[in-house]
Design a protein around this motif. Structure first.
Motif, PDB file in Angstrom:
ATOM      1  N   SER A   1      54.148  38.106  39.772  1.00 34.27           N
ATOM      2  CA  SER A   1      55.215  37.825  38.808  1.00 34.27           C
ATOM      3  C   SER A   1      55.609  36.353  38.853  1.00 34.27           C
ATOM      4  O   SER A   1      55.796  35.717  37.815  1.00 34.27           O
ATOM      5  CB  SER A   1      56.440  38.690  39.099  1.00 34.27           C
ATOM      6  OG  SER A   1      56.110  40.047  39.003  1.00 34.27           O
TER       7      SER A   1
ATOM      8  N   ALA B   1      52.881  34.174  37.405  1.00 31.50           N
ATOM      9  CA  ALA B   1      52.951  34.232  35.938  1.00 31.50           C
ATOM     10  C   ALA B   1      54.073  33.325  35.438  1.00 31.50           C
ATOM     11  O   ALA B   1      53.909  32.610  34.444  1.00 31.50           O
ATOM     12  CB  ALA B   1      53.171  35.667  35.464  1.00 31.50           C
ATOM     13  N   PHE B   2      55.195  33.331  36.144  1.00 32.30           N
ATOM     14  CA  PHE B   2      56.304  32.438  35.812  1.00 32.30           C
ATOM     15  C   PHE B   2      55.829  30.989  35.891  1.00 32.30           C
ATOM     16  O   PHE B   2      56.060  30.191  34.983  1.00 32.30           O
ATOM     17  CB  PHE B   2      57.468  32.688  36.782  1.00 32.30           C
ATOM     18  CG  PHE B   2      58.706  31.905  36.460  1.00 32.30           C
ATOM     19  CD1 PHE B   2      59.672  32.427  35.623  1.00 32.30           C
ATOM     20  CD2 PHE B   2      58.911  30.655  37.006  1.00 32.30           C
ATOM     21  CE1 PHE B   2      60.826  31.711  35.328  1.00 32.30           C
ATOM     22  CE2 PHE B   2      60.048  29.934  36.721  1.00 32.30           C
ATOM     23  CZ  PHE B   2      61.010  30.460  35.873  1.00 32.30           C
TER      24      PHE B   2
ATOM     25  N   HIS C   1      53.835  29.591  33.046  1.00 33.57           N
ATOM     26  CA  HIS C   1      54.576  29.289  31.818  1.00 33.57           C
ATOM     27  C   HIS C   1      55.351  27.979  31.913  1.00 33.57           C
ATOM     28  O   HIS C   1      56.060  27.606  30.983  1.00 33.57           O
ATOM     29  CB  HIS C   1      55.525  30.447  31.481  1.00 33.57           C
ATOM     30  CG  HIS C   1      54.814  31.618  30.872  1.00 33.57           C
ATOM     31  ND1 HIS C   1      54.072  32.508  31.615  1.00 33.57           N
ATOM     32  CD2 HIS C   1      54.724  32.029  29.599  1.00 33.57           C
ATOM     33  CE1 HIS C   1      53.558  33.419  30.813  1.00 33.57           C
ATOM     34  NE2 HIS C   1      53.937  33.155  29.584  1.00 33.57           N
TER      35      HIS C   1
ATOM     36  N   THR D   1      58.749  28.213  29.337  1.00 36.15           N
ATOM     37  CA  THR D   1      59.391  29.450  28.904  1.00 36.15           C
ATOM     38  C   THR D   1      59.489  30.406  30.093  1.00 36.15           C
ATOM     39  O   THR D   1      58.792  30.243  31.095  1.00 36.15           O
ATOM     40  CB  THR D   1      58.605  30.135  27.771  1.00 36.15           C
ATOM     41  OG1 THR D   1      57.283  30.417  28.234  1.00 36.15           O
ATOM     42  CG2 THR D   1      58.545  29.256  26.530  1.00 36.15           C
TER      43      THR D   1
ATOM     44  N   PRO E   1      58.688  34.003  31.241  1.00 30.32           N
ATOM     45  CA  PRO E   1      57.868  35.132  30.791  1.00 30.32           C
ATOM     46  C   PRO E   1      58.496  36.474  31.134  1.00 30.32           C
ATOM     47  O   PRO E   1      59.357  36.571  32.020  1.00 30.32           O
ATOM     48  CB  PRO E   1      56.565  34.928  31.577  1.00 30.32           C
ATOM     49  CG  PRO E   1      57.010  34.295  32.849  1.00 30.32           C
ATOM     50  CD  PRO E   1      58.154  33.389  32.459  1.00 30.32           C
TER      51      PRO E   1
ATOM     52  N   HIS F   1      57.265  38.727  32.818  1.00 37.62           N
ATOM     53  CA  HIS F   1      56.863  39.136  34.169  1.00 37.62           C
ATOM     54  C   HIS F   1      58.013  39.036  35.173  1.00 37.62           C
ATOM     55  O   HIS F   1      57.993  39.690  36.213  1.00 37.62           O
ATOM     56  CB  HIS F   1      55.701  38.269  34.662  1.00 37.62           C
ATOM     57  CG  HIS F   1      54.530  38.289  33.750  1.00 37.62           C
ATOM     58  ND1 HIS F   1      54.433  37.471  32.636  1.00 37.62           N
ATOM     59  CD2 HIS F   1      53.402  39.029  33.765  1.00 37.62           C
ATOM     60  CE1 HIS F   1      53.306  37.711  32.016  1.00 37.62           C
ATOM     61  NE2 HIS F   1      52.666  38.657  32.676  1.00 37.62           N
TER      62      HIS F   1
ATOM     63  N   PRO G   1      63.783  36.851  28.367  1.00 39.66           N
ATOM     64  CA  PRO G   1      63.044  38.101  28.154  1.00 39.66           C
ATOM     65  C   PRO G   1      63.937  39.322  28.354  1.00 39.66           C
ATOM     66  O   PRO G   1      64.775  39.353  29.258  1.00 39.66           O
ATOM     67  CB  PRO G   1      61.934  38.046  29.210  1.00 39.66           C
ATOM     68  CG  PRO G   1      62.373  37.053  30.206  1.00 39.66           C
ATOM     69  CD  PRO G   1      63.300  36.107  29.525  1.00 39.66           C
TER      70      PRO G   1
END
Length: 136
Positions: free
Chosen positions: A37, A40-41, A44, A92, A94, A96, A118
């Motif tokens: 997670s 993934a952050f 972005h 951004t 995400p 996740h 999100p």
């Protein structure tokens, strides 16, 4: 004198090692979810002007609990706080982030994030603190 094991002793003898190994395996799996997670952050982030914050520190070579801005719980070794305030990051946030199921505190103040927050943040039932004063 002959000694026999009680049912409880037999259960403890065979069941406890399984429970300990199963708990350790779950902790490792869950921490991998937190790691994924956060990676993934990181993906972005379009600009990390400090060039030392996430780019060099947030890698799979070290435990997520040792990453800058990340705090893990002492009991369950899950990510409970993310403080990346004033790192002057751009990008951004995400969805996740919603997978950090033990997250209690999120501080992204002083960065240049754009877009919507999100909706997966609403799934974080333990989240108590959310700081997101952004700079222009």
């Amino acid at each position: 004198m002959e000694r026999s094991l009680s049912i409880l002793q037999l259960i403890a003898l065979f069941l406890l090692p399984y429970l300990f190994s199963h708990n350790l395996a779950n902790t490792t799996t869950d921490l991998k979810t937190d790691e994924s997670s956060l990676l993934a952050f990181k993906s972005h982030i379009t600009n990390d002007s400090s060039h030392t914050t996430l780019g060099k520190n947030w890698t799979t070579k070290t435990s997520v609990c040792n990453w800058i801005g990340v705090t893990c719980g002492s009991r369950n070794y899950r990510v409970i706080a993310l403080n990346i305030s004033y790192m002057f990051l751009e990008g951004t946030i995400p969805p996740h982030i919603g997978n950090l199921s033990f997250l209690v505190s999120l501080d992204i103040t002083g960065n240049r994030f754009h877009g919507d927050l999100p909706e997966e943040l609403a799934h974080l039932r333990r989240l108590r603190v959310l700081n997101f004063v952004l700079i222009k």
